[in-house]
Design a protein around this motif. Structure first.
Motif, PDB file in Angstrom:
ATOM      1  N   GLY B 120       0.822  -1.211   0.000  1.00 34.53           N
ATOM      2  CA  GLY B 120       0.000   0.000   0.000  1.00 34.53           C
ATOM      3  C   GLY B 120       0.851   1.254   0.000  1.00 34.53           C
ATOM      4  O   GLY B 120       2.088   1.185  -0.056  1.00 34.53           O
ATOM      5  N   PRO B 121       0.202   2.437   0.061  1.00 36.01           N
ATOM      6  CA  PRO B 121       0.882   3.727  -0.097  1.00 36.01           C
ATOM      7  C   PRO B 121       2.037   3.935   0.877  1.00 36.01           C
ATOM      8  O   PRO B 121       2.034   3.403   1.987  1.00 36.01           O
ATOM      9  N   MET B 122       2.989   4.739   0.435  1.00 41.46           N
ATOM     10  CA  MET B 122       4.182   5.061   1.229  1.00 41.46           C
ATOM     11  C   MET B 122       4.242   6.577   1.458  1.00 41.46           C
ATOM     12  O   MET B 122       3.594   7.354   0.746  1.00 41.46           O
ATOM     13  N   PRO B 123       5.040   7.003   2.446  1.00 36.03           N
ATOM     14  CA  PRO B 123       5.141   8.442   2.747  1.00 36.03           C
ATOM     15  C   PRO B 123       5.429   9.318   1.535  1.00 36.03           C
ATOM     16  O   PRO B 123       4.817  10.383   1.374  1.00 36.03           O
ATOM     17  N   ALA B 132      -2.382  13.379  -0.484  1.00 37.48           N
ATOM     18  CA  ALA B 132      -2.804  13.441   0.924  1.00 37.48           C
ATOM     19  C   ALA B 132      -3.770  12.299   1.220  1.00 37.48           C
ATOM     20  O   ALA B 132      -3.742  11.711   2.310  1.00 37.48           O
ATOM     21  N   ALA B 133      -4.599  11.957   0.246  1.00 33.15           N
ATOM     22  CA  ALA B 133      -5.568  10.860   0.432  1.00 33.15           C
ATOM     23  C   ALA B 133      -4.843   9.528   0.569  1.00 33.15           C
ATOM     24  O   ALA B 133      -5.271   8.657   1.337  1.00 33.15           O
ATOM     25  N   ALA B 134      -3.741   9.360  -0.168  1.00 33.91           N
ATOM     26  CA  ALA B 134      -2.973   8.108  -0.074  1.00 33.91           C
ATOM     27  C   ALA B 134      -2.368   7.978   1.321  1.00 33.91           C
ATOM     28  O   ALA B 134      -2.418   6.909   1.937  1.00 33.91           O
ATOM     29  N   ALA B 135      -1.773   9.070   1.815  1.00 31.81           N
ATOM     30  CA  ALA B 135      -1.174   9.032   3.158  1.00 31.81           C
ATOM     31  C   ALA B 135      -2.250   8.787   4.213  1.00 31.81           C
ATOM     32  O   ALA B 135      -2.065   7.988   5.143  1.00 31.81           O
ATOM     33  N   ALA B 136      -3.402   9.452   4.080  1.00 32.39           N
ATOM     34  CA  ALA B 136      -4.492   9.268   5.051  1.00 32.39           C
ATOM     35  C   ALA B 136      -4.991   7.829   5.030  1.00 32.39           C
ATOM     36  O   ALA B 136      -5.260   7.229   6.080  1.00 32.39           O
ATOM     37  N   ARG B 137      -5.083   7.243   3.850  1.00 34.67           N
ATOM     38  CA  ARG B 137      -5.536   5.850   3.717  1.00 34.67           C
ATOM     39  C   ARG B 137      -4.574   4.895   4.427  1.00 34.67           C
ATOM     40  O   ARG B 137      -4.988   3.997   5.161  1.00 34.67           O
ATOM     41  N   ALA B 138      -3.275   5.131   4.199  1.00 33.07           N
ATOM     42  CA  ALA B 138      -2.273   4.283   4.846  1.00 33.07           C
ATOM     43  C   ALA B 138      -2.376   4.381   6.365  1.00 33.07           C
ATOM     44  O   ALA B 138      -2.362   3.359   7.071  1.00 33.07           O
ATOM     45  N   LEU B 139      -2.515   5.603   6.870  1.00 35.17           N
ATOM     46  CA  LEU B 139      -2.581   5.797   8.329  1.00 35.17           C
ATOM     47  C   LEU B 139      -3.914   5.274   8.885  1.00 35.17           C
ATOM     48  O   LEU B 139      -3.934   4.693   9.987  1.00 35.17           O
TER      49      LEU B 139
END
Lengths: 268, 268
Positions: B120-123, B132-139
Motif C-alpha cells: 500500500g501507499p508510502m510516505p 494526501a488521500a494516499a497518506a491518510a488511507r495508509a494511516l
C-alpha cells in the motif's frame, strides 16, 4: 553451405537483407535463403506467433538447409521458443543456429532440445557501424568454423546471453542446464540500477549457481536517472561474491560489430 | 500507534516527511518516528546496504514501534531483504509493515518469515497529485485497520507486487509461497513489450502457477518504441490463458494516489 534467414522476433530491414546478400554473393561459399517471413509485420512482431513459428519450423525441418540464422533481435522469440523446440524433426538436429539478444530465448530452448546453437552476430548487425565485419565473422564461422570468429578465451563448455533475456527465462520451461558451464552475459540500454537488479535475480537462482563462473561482455548503459555509484563490472563482481560464483573477467561479446561467437556445444 | 519510517531503497524527500508529519499531527491517533536514515545518501541508495539494514533492523526490534512504514520505493531493498528477514527478534513479528514498488522485495521476505505485511501507499506518495488521500488511507489502515482502505474485492489470501519486482524475486531466497493466493500486479514505466516479457517469465514459473489467479492493477505505460498491438489487459489475459491461470479482472492498486491496501495475511 545453405543458410536460411527467419525472423522469430521483429522484422528484418530490407537494407540489411541486401547488405548480407551482397556479402554472401561476393564470397561464394554460402547461399542465403531469406524467408519472406523476415519482412512480415504484426504489431511489434515479424508476423503473428503462428506465422513466425511456421517459418522457423519450416527451415528447421528442411534437410537442404545447413544453418538457421536469426535475422535480428527486438522482442518476441520467447513467445514461440517452447513450441519451436518440441517434437523436433531429425533434420533440425543436424544444422546450426546462430543469433543473440532476444534470440537467446531460442538458443536456450534449442540447446536444451539437443540442437547446435551459438551466440553471435545476426543479419541486421550489418547495418551497424563496421557491421560488414560482424556479418563476415558470422558467415566465416557458419561456412567453415573459422576459429578467429570465436570469443577469444573460450575453453570448455559455455553459454552466452543478454542479461535481461537470461533473467526472463530463468524458471521457465526453456531454462538451460548451467552446471559446469561458464556463463557470458552482455547488456544493452539498461541503467546500472537495473543491471544490479538483474544480477540479484540471476545470481539468486539455484540453477545459475551451478555454473562455473560469470564473464562480463560489453554493457551499453544509458544515462542513469540517479548516479549509481558503481559501474557494471563492480556490480557483477559484487553479486558473484555474494553468491559464491567465480567472476572470470570480461568477455568479447556485446551489442556491437565486434561481437564474437560463443557456441553452446563446445566440449559437449 | 507508533509508526517508524525507514528507507530501505532510495532517500525520502524532506517535503514528503513534512507532509506526512503534518497529516499525522493533525489526526492525533498516530506518532511518526522518522528515522534519520531516511535522508541518508550513498550513490543510488538511502545509505549503504549496512546503513539501510541497520536502521530497518533497529525499528523491527524496537518493542515500542507498532508499525514500520517504508518511506518510498526506487531501488535497493532487494539488496538487504534476506538479511532483514533472518533471525527475527520477537518484536519484529508483532508489528505491521507497509509499502510497495521496490519495497515488494521486503514484503516478500518478511511475509515469508512470518511477519504481517501489506502492499500500500508510502510516505513519499504524499507528494503525488491527490497524495494526501494516499497518506491518510495508509494511516487509517495502520492505526485502526479501516476496511475502507482495503482493495475493494479482496476475499481470502492475496499477494500484491509490482510486476518487475515480482519477476526479479522469482527463484531467489525471498520467493513467497503463491499456492492458493490471488496475485495482484501493477506496473510503472515499462513498455508493452516489456510487460509481455515479464508476463512470460512470471507465468512460466511453476511457483506462480500454483496461485489462485491474477488480477491486474494499473499500468502506467510510456510511449512504445514500436506499436505493440495489444494493451496490458490483453497481454495479461493471453499469458493467463497460455499458463492455465485464471484471469480475475482488474485490481485497484498502482503507482498513484488511489492505490488501495492489500494485506498479505488475510485469511491466514
Amino acid at each position: 553451405m545453405r543458410i536460411a534467414l527467419v525472423a522469430p522476433s521483429c522484422p528484418l530491414k530490407a537494407e540489411a537483407a541486401q547488405g548480407v546478400g551482397a556479402t554472401a554473393a561476393a564470397r561464394g561459399d554460402v547461399e542465403l535463403l531469406v524467408h519472406p517471413q523476415c519482412f512480415a509485420s504484426d504489431g511489434h512482431f515479424a508476423g503473428s506467433d503462428a506465422v513466425r513459428l511456421a517459418a522457423l519450423r519450416e527451415v528447421m525441418a528442411d534437410p537442404t538447409v545447413d544453418a538457421v540464422w536469426f535475422a535480428r533481435g527486438g522482442y518476441g522469440s520467447n513467445r514461440i521458443a517452447e513450441a519451436a523446440a518440441r517434437d523436433l524433426p531429425a533434420a533440425a538436429r543436424l544444422k546450426t543456429y546462430l543469433g543473440y539478444s532476444d534470440g537467446g530465448f531460442l538458443l536456450a530452448a534449442l540447446h536444451r532440445a539437443g540442437c547446435k546453437v551459438a551466440h553471435g552476430p545476426m543479419p541486421q548487425d550489418v547495418l551497424r557501424n563496421g557491421g560488414a565485419a560482424a556479418a563476415a565473422r558470422a558467415l566465416d564461422w557458419l561456412a567453415r568454423r573459422d576459429p578467429a570468429a570465436l570469443e577469444g578465451r573460450l575453453a570448455g563448455p559455455a553459454l552466452a546471453f543478454n542479461l535481461t533475456v537470461l533473467s526472463s527465462l530463468l524458471g521457465t520451461g526453456i531454462e538451460p542446464d548451467f552446471a559446469g558451464r561458464k556463463l557470458l552475459i552482455e547488456e544493452l540500454d539498461e541503467q546500472h540500477y537495473r543491471i544490479d537488479r538483474l544480477m540479484f535475480h540471476v545470481t539468486g537462482s539455484p540453477a545459475v549457481r551451478r555454473c562455473a563462473g560469470i564473464r562480463l561482455g560489453r554493457c551499453y548503459v544509458p544515462e542513469n536517472d540517479r548516479p549509481f555509484g558503481h559501474d557494471e563490472e563492480a556490480i557483477v563482481r559484487d553479486w558473484c561474491g555474494r553468491s559464491g560464483l567465480p567472476y572470470l573477467g570480461r568477455a568479447d561479446i556485446g551489442h556491437d560489430a565486434a561481437n564474437k561467437i560463443v557456441p553452446f556445444f563446445l566440449g559437449d
